[in-house]
Design an enzyme around this catalytic site. Structure first.
Site, mmCIF file in Angstrom:
data_model
loop_
_atom_site.group_PDB
_atom_site.id
_atom_site.type_symbol
_atom_site.label_atom_id
_atom_site.label_comp_id
_atom_site.label_asym_id
_atom_site.label_seq_id
_atom_site.Cartn_x
_atom_site.Cartn_y
_atom_site.Cartn_z
ATOM 1 C CD1 TRP A 30 4.755 1.013 -0.067
ATOM 2 C CD2 TRP A 30 3.124 2.161 -0.653
ATOM 3 N NE1 TRP A 30 4.953 1.733 -1.280
ATOM 4 C CE2 TRP A 30 3.996 2.387 -1.879
ATOM 5 C CE3 TRP A 30 1.616 2.890 -1.082
ATOM 6 C CZ2 TRP A 30 3.577 2.813 -2.940
ATOM 7 C CZ3 TRP A 30 1.481 3.424 -2.040
ATOM 8 C CH2 TRP A 30 2.352 3.383 -3.114
ATOM 9 C CG HIS A 31 -0.908 4.761 1.021
ATOM 10 N ND1 HIS A 31 -1.284 3.462 0.977
ATOM 11 C CD2 HIS A 31 -1.382 5.178 -0.255
ATOM 12 C CE1 HIS A 31 -1.877 3.045 0.194
ATOM 13 N NE2 HIS A 31 -2.030 4.000 -0.789
ATOM 14 N N GLY A 32 2.226 6.360 3.902
ATOM 15 C CA GLY A 32 2.914 7.703 4.555
ATOM 16 C C GLY A 32 2.939 7.314 6.223
#
Length: 502
Positions: free
Chosen positions: A342-344
């Site tokens: 989800w962060h990248g």
């Protein structure tokens, strides 16, 4: 438009004064929607189109869920809403990663970058898309759950999340997803918590102590601590760390751990303060995470709105810990890996999630077995409890800080090279020109956490409960005054918030 720019301050002041003019009280929500669209589209107006698409997806599908009479029909529209949200997120956030992966799998690396491939490889990453996508999913799922409870005859204390009029519901959905204090980096707001707050607001009801305290703490953490620390933690970028000694690199990593907390917690506090100024309560996102004695406690204290979202909309639906020990470990790994991604769109974020997933699974395995044979900590002498707490907090902090290395060096090979450098450069003398400033700039974060340290908290809590006294309030006012002075005299050079890239 950065929170720490003069443009933003002027924008907020103008919005604030228009918003509280009595003659326009009936259109407070449209005023904030217009302000939020201006804020979001300030640097890149084209991104507004994607935000509008997200609003339409979530507004229409949640309306359809609410108006459907059959469970199967409600499920169909809820599924459409969730899949559409995830598809948009996957296209814009992971399009390039998945395209590169496909090219490698099908051995078409010689394919020139043209046509659809070129488009997929160079799609822009809309800022805040991860946050408003998760909020949209929460709206659709919450409406689905709410309608199922209503259909089952359950009496609910809260009002329906969906207005009977589609146009009004789209207006509310626009407000919910676009509200400018939190659209870029959260906290991730739940529809259940937000919609109940939509009503006329009055200037005399503004909780000024919360507004002032949140803004001062938030801007101080961001502009004095994080923005100054970044000038030193810069040296653990590739290849600069290779010329520094082991101790210096470890201290710089420690400094990055402080920086990322100050940066993100600072943003969340500013968002909470701004939300309160407009009459809306946004959820706390940090609860002194660096005094955690276990990883599970850390995730109850760090980025709370994301971890609770993952728990309620992913971990629990997967079965949580209700389907046996092995399934619990698998669920933990799945949730943390997806939480990492989800962060990248980089494998290093997946590795970071797996790293935390393994840590949580091991902690659950060993602590679960030790718990029954363990002597209750309350029966231990105070000095012994203090040392146990200290060791546990230090271990969790070191584990978490090691994980942040993958945020600082997203290319996995560089993160591994940094770790190799720690063993190679052990004989290089410490560089105190880097070490001392990092310790000094980290002190506010340490002092911020210190009163909440587990062993100290008991006496401190008693003291605060009984004496939230004039003396304590005076001390708090003095500290706030010092922070305001430092904001004026010692802020670092303006820099984007780290979590904007997520």
């Amino acid at each position: 438009m950065l929170f720490n720019s003069s443009t933003f301050i002027i924008f907020v002041l103008i919005t604030f004064f228009i918003y509280y003019i009595p003659q326009v009280q009936k259109i407070q929500v449209p005023i904030l929607i217009a302000a939020s669209f201006i804020f979001y589209g300030w640097s890149s107006p084209a991104l507004l189109i994607l935000l509008l698409v997200s609003i339409l997806i979530n507004g229409i599908t949640s309306y359809k869920v609410a108006s459907a009479s059959q469970t199967r029909e409600r499920f169909f529209w809820a599924l459409i809403g969730v899949v559409a949200n995830l598809s948009v997120l996957a296209l814009f956030k992971y399009g390039a990663l998945l395209t590169n992966l496909s090219l490698k799998i099908f051995n078409v690396s010689q394919t020139p970058e043209e046509g659809l491939i070129a488009v997929l490889l160079h799609l822009p990453l809309p800022i805040g898309i991860s946050f408003y996508t998760f909020e949209g999913i929460s709206l659709v799922v919450d409406v689905f759950r709410h309608q199922n409870l209503v259909a089952a005859g359950t009496s609910l204390p809260t009002r329906s999340l969906v207005n009977a009029n589609l146009k009004n519901h789209l207006v509310n959905t626009s407000f919910f997803l676009a509200f400018f204090p939190q659209i870029l980096s959260g906290p991730i707001v739940r529809a259940n918590d937000f919609y109940n707050q939509v009503k006329p607001k009055f200037i005399q009801n503004i909780p000024w102590p919360i507004v002032f305290r949140s803004l001062v703490y938030g801007y101080f953490l961001k502009m004095v601590v994080a923005d100054n620390l970044k000038d030193y933690t810069f040296w653990i970028n590739y290849p600069y760390y290779q010329g520094l000694g082991t101790l210096t690199n470890l201290v710089l990593l420690f400094g990055y751990s402080m920086q990322i907390f100050a940066d993100f917690a600072g943003y969340s506090l500013i968002a909470i303060g701004l939300g309160a100024a407009f009459g809306y309560t946004l959820p706390d996102n940090f609860n002194f995470p660096y005094i955690s004695r276990s990883l599970s406690e850390f995730w109850r204290r760090w980025h709370i709105s994301l971890s609770t979202w993952l728990r309620d909309y992913l971990y629990v639906p997967l079965g949580g810990n209700r389907k046996g020990e092995v399934r619990t470990y698998i669920n933990l790994m799945v949730v943390m890996t997806l939480g990492g991604l989800w962060h990248g769109a980089a494998w290093s974020y997946a590795v970071w999630g797996i790293f935390h997933g393994i840590g949580l699974a091991l902690e659950r395995f060993f602590f679960g077995r030790l718990k029954s044979s363990k002597k209750p900590q309350d029966e231990l002498p105070a000095w012994k409890k203090f040392w146990i707490d200290s060791l546990q907090v230090l271990f969790v902090f070191c584990f978490v800080s090691l994980g942040w290395l993958l945020f600082k060096l997203p290319r996995f090979e560089q993160a591994m090279d940094f770790l190799m450098t720690l063993s190679r450069n052990i004989w290089i003398k410490p560089d105190f020109n880097h070490i001392l400033p990092v310790f000094i700039l980290s002190l506010p974060v340490i002092l911020y956490h210190l009163p909440h340290f587990p062993t100290l908290q008991t006496s401190q809590t008693k003291s605060l409960n009984t004496v939230k006294t004039k003396r304590w309030r005076l001390l708090e006012d003095v500290v706030m005054g010092i922070m305001v002075a430092l904001l004026i005299l010692n802020k670092g050079s303006a820099n984007e918030f780290i979590y904007f890239q997520f």
